[in-house]
Design a protein around this motif. Sequence first.
Motif, PDB file in Angstrom:
ATOM      1  N   UNK A 221      51.212   4.356  27.574  1.00 44.51           N
ATOM      2  CA  UNK A 221      50.325   5.298  28.954  1.00 44.51           C
ATOM      3  C   UNK A 221      49.831   6.657  28.753  1.00 44.51           C
ATOM      4  N   UNK A 222      50.411   7.208  27.934  1.00 43.99           N
ATOM      5  CA  UNK A 222      49.956   8.180  27.794  1.00 43.99           C
ATOM      6  C   UNK A 222      48.648   8.987  27.394  1.00 43.99           C
ATOM      7  N   UNK A 223      49.061   7.201  25.862  1.00 42.27           N
ATOM      8  CA  UNK A 223      48.048   6.766  24.728  1.00 42.27           C
ATOM      9  C   UNK A 223      46.894   6.607  25.066  1.00 42.27           C
ATOM     10  N   UNK A 224      47.215   5.827  26.225  1.00 45.87           N
ATOM     11  CA  UNK A 224      45.620   5.500  27.691  1.00 45.87           C
ATOM     12  C   UNK A 224      44.940   6.618  28.070  1.00 45.87           C
ATOM     13  N   UNK A 225      46.413   7.762  28.217  1.00 53.51           N
ATOM     14  CA  UNK A 225      45.284   8.565  29.519  1.00 53.51           C
ATOM     15  C   UNK A 225      44.280   9.521  28.987  1.00 53.51           C
ATOM     16  N   UNK A 226      45.203   9.657  26.761  1.00 51.26           N
ATOM     17  CA  UNK A 226      44.087  10.566  26.075  1.00 51.26           C
ATOM     18  C   UNK A 226      42.701   9.639  26.139  1.00 51.26           C
ATOM     19  N   UNK A 227      42.918   8.213  25.997  1.00 59.44           N
ATOM     20  CA  UNK A 227      41.356   7.376  25.809  1.00 59.44           C
ATOM     21  C   UNK A 227      40.453   7.910  27.511  1.00 59.44           C
ATOM     22  N   UNK A 228      41.600   7.976  28.451  1.00 59.21           N
ATOM     23  CA  UNK A 228      40.219   7.457  29.352  1.00 59.21           C
ATOM     24  C   UNK A 228      39.713   9.376  29.877  1.00 59.21           C
ATOM     25  N   UNK A 229      40.686  10.225  29.954  1.00 58.21           N
ATOM     26  CA  UNK A 229      39.841  11.427  30.401  1.00 58.21           C
ATOM     27  C   UNK A 229      39.180  11.995  29.186  1.00 58.21           C
ATOM     28  N   UNK A 230      38.683  11.243  27.967  1.00 62.13           N
ATOM     29  CA  UNK A 230      38.271  12.075  26.618  1.00 62.13           C
ATOM     30  C   UNK A 230      36.891  12.541  26.888  1.00 62.13           C
ATOM     31  N   UNK A 231      36.350  11.696  28.268  1.00 60.23           N
ATOM     32  CA  UNK A 231      34.918  12.236  29.032  1.00 60.23           C
ATOM     33  C   UNK A 231      35.177  14.162  28.839  1.00 60.23           C
ATOM     34  N   UNK A 232      36.476  14.602  30.101  1.00 59.10           N
ATOM     35  CA  UNK A 232      36.170  15.878  30.546  1.00 59.10           C
ATOM     36  C   UNK A 232      37.304  16.250  29.890  1.00 59.10           C
ATOM     37  N   UNK A 233      37.243  15.827  27.838  1.00 57.54           N
ATOM     38  CA  UNK A 233      38.829  16.394  27.649  1.00 57.54           C
ATOM     39  C   UNK A 233      37.879  16.809  25.753  1.00 57.54           C
ATOM     40  N   UNK A 234      38.645  17.270  25.447  1.00 60.63           N
ATOM     41  CA  UNK A 234      37.798  18.097  23.816  1.00 60.63           C
ATOM     42  C   UNK A 234      39.628  17.146  22.700  1.00 60.63           C
ATOM     43  N   UNK A 235      38.652  16.236  22.524  1.00 60.27           N
ATOM     44  CA  UNK A 235      40.441  15.589  21.721  1.00 60.27           C
ATOM     45  C   UNK A 235      39.698  16.484  19.674  1.00 60.27           C
ATOM     46  N   UNK A 236      41.678  16.923  19.567  1.00 61.58           N
ATOM     47  CA  UNK A 236      40.514  17.505  17.797  1.00 61.58           C
ATOM     48  C   UNK A 236      42.063  16.806  17.492  1.00 61.58           C
TER      49      UNK A 236
END
Length: 771
Positions: free
Chosen positions: A216-231
């Motif tokens: 689920x926290x992996x899915x969280x990362x995918x869900x919030x990517x519009x508001x979050x920068x992922x490096x």
Amino acid sequence: MKKIEVSRRKFLQGSVSLCIYATSAMAVPLSTTKTSNKSATGVPYLCNMCRNKCAGFARVENGIVTKLDPNPYFPKSRNMLCPKGNAGVDSLYDKDRLKYPLIRIGNRGEGKYQRVTWDEAYEYIKDRLVEILDKQKDNRSTIAYCNGEGFNKDEYIKFFGEKIGSANFLDEGSICLNTKLGATLLTIGDVGEMDVAGSDFLMLLGANRFESLITPDSVDMARVQKEQKLVVVDPRATVTALKADEYLPINVGTDLALILSMSYIAIKENLYNMEFVKKQFKDFDKYKEHILKEKYTPQWAESKTAIPKEKIERLTKEFFSAERPLLYMGRRSVWAKNDFQLRRAMVLLNGLAGSINRKGGIVFGEPIKLPQEAINSPIYDNAEGRFDLDGVVYGSQKGGSWLNFREKVVTKTAPYEVKAMFIRKHNLMHNMPNVTKTKKMLEMMDLVVVLDSMPTDTAIMADVILPECTYLEREDMVVSFNRLEPSLALRNQVIKPLYESRSMQDILKGLGQKLSLPLFEISKKYDEELQDSIKELGEKKAFGEGGYDLAELYKRDISQRNRELITKKFGKDVYRTLKERGVWYPNMGKQHKEIFNGVYEYYPKEKRFYSVDRKYRVKCYLKKLEKNGFDPMPTWRDEYNFKVAKDSFRMITGRYVMFTQSATTNNKMLRDLEATNHIWINDKVAKSKNIKLGDLVEVKSSIGKVQIKAYPTNKIHPQVVWFAHGYNSTSESMTNSYGNGANDNEIIEDRFEKIYGCATMHHTDVTIRKI
């Protein structure tokens, strides 16, 4: 109701998968377990297909588990069930699973066993242990025992550690997370939890969350990517890297240099959270002076990492200008010999950004505390202490150092002999570097007992195999989960154990009943303290009050123990909720609600424990490290530089989401998703060696060689190769995984770092040739 097309008997039909030498009992057809005839019953359970322990409801029709569905009440798994979770049905009904107690009648590793009764198996173990302990004069630590990640570990430790009295317990920590856990604990006093969903700038070093661990926290990362920068920083362009906003290729083992340089920029340019540092840091002046004096500049970091200095400068400024940045601490750790220092540097960088005890950072939270069951433990006068942490600075007193333990046993440099080993949920022949050395260790034992549900590579090295039932066939003790949104969850029994398999509790109960008096007699012979106690109290009282009844914990079954523990602490309503829904948390009835299309809210944002009122300090300087000849603060050493000889490659490893190490390797539902593993090799390098897609190649290191199919790609460093862990069982009874692909640990060298005694998985150089 739709008629089930296959009868229960045919669905479960199979034979003992190991090479059984028949007795008259073998002529009897397999019996089926009598169960209720209720149709489509939903039973709440907790998954055991990986470490996440998601909650689900099992659909049971005419006594057969036909489907596993997610449980919408559990905050930790949030109405999700991954491919592994869905494939739990196949683990339950795997035709290869262990069905009966077995005793070896051939050589170790041959797979030749005779089916026996449970009492015969216990009797065999008893006779061997009495002989071993008599020779070792009641040194209980001559019995080593191990258990991988999962439920029941603490209870297993109580039985073998506290009741039987061995100091030598080993778990998966030293080949997994111990450097990360230890570094975090020693730096901020707690391991905490990472609030990835609350972060607006998330940075991953080697963590492949979209390919190797879909939770689920992996899915969280995918869900919030519009508001979050992922490096993502990784030597390999993983699925996670390809889905990130920015991917930075890096030299293997140089992540520490990157973090030290980011720390340098943040301190030199005053980008860090000064208010937080002033309030929470200890010895910051020493750390600041150290970082600036060593001149960990972007130019310096580029020479180590191969990441351009301009990108390092920009990345640092973006990270520290974000409102809630988080440098993710990782799941699987132990990549390089500087791993402990890397994890320390990562915690300190999060601290510099103020990302501790706040939303989007490392949160402490408020877990629901469960009471501990009391147990009367004997004191064995002749039991020796553990030796595997000799030469290790910190180490885990609970789980030890596997490679150091094995090395001392194999080289006979341990202070005493280890002659027996009990192995549960731990495939030693597959999960530790240098398989050859593990085999040698097991061959040196007078008694090896394996508790497992599958005939693994390790099981066929055992003298006695005790079939443990799967997680769907048992109830386990209630567990407390999560800190941000805390809850209790209960693994309920879905169906009764199939064949002659038993739960761990029932196995230990039978073993305890068989061993209690015979092992007590051994202690009477050698233990002077016990002899004095018998003179004072009498034998019966000395036995009872001394805690020598090994089956003490099992006078009540698991359901009774759960009911008493839960109702006493939380009340009858909580117990009823756990039995009906599998999950409970405060104000569950009011707070649990569906937001949209299967997405639920469990705790309103204002009720989540992003920040808690507690005292803690971020420790920059560890004196114990300095006293033992190690750097007291994260420091770069030239020995960490990435160097590979000509025509050689650095071997790195990882896994696919379908596999939990080697535990799910035989699951045919998961095999359909990734049938075998391939070695990733840079496409230009492959072309120079005339290696094409699917070609069979030999990969050779200093300790062994394997054969595997090639996957040329531009997504990997030219001097690096990679293939997934969890393939190629050597047990012929694992029919879906036998001989399939390559086992990475046959060629990974068995080196370990000396701060936590953890295996360094990414330090092996290999050569490759086309076959």
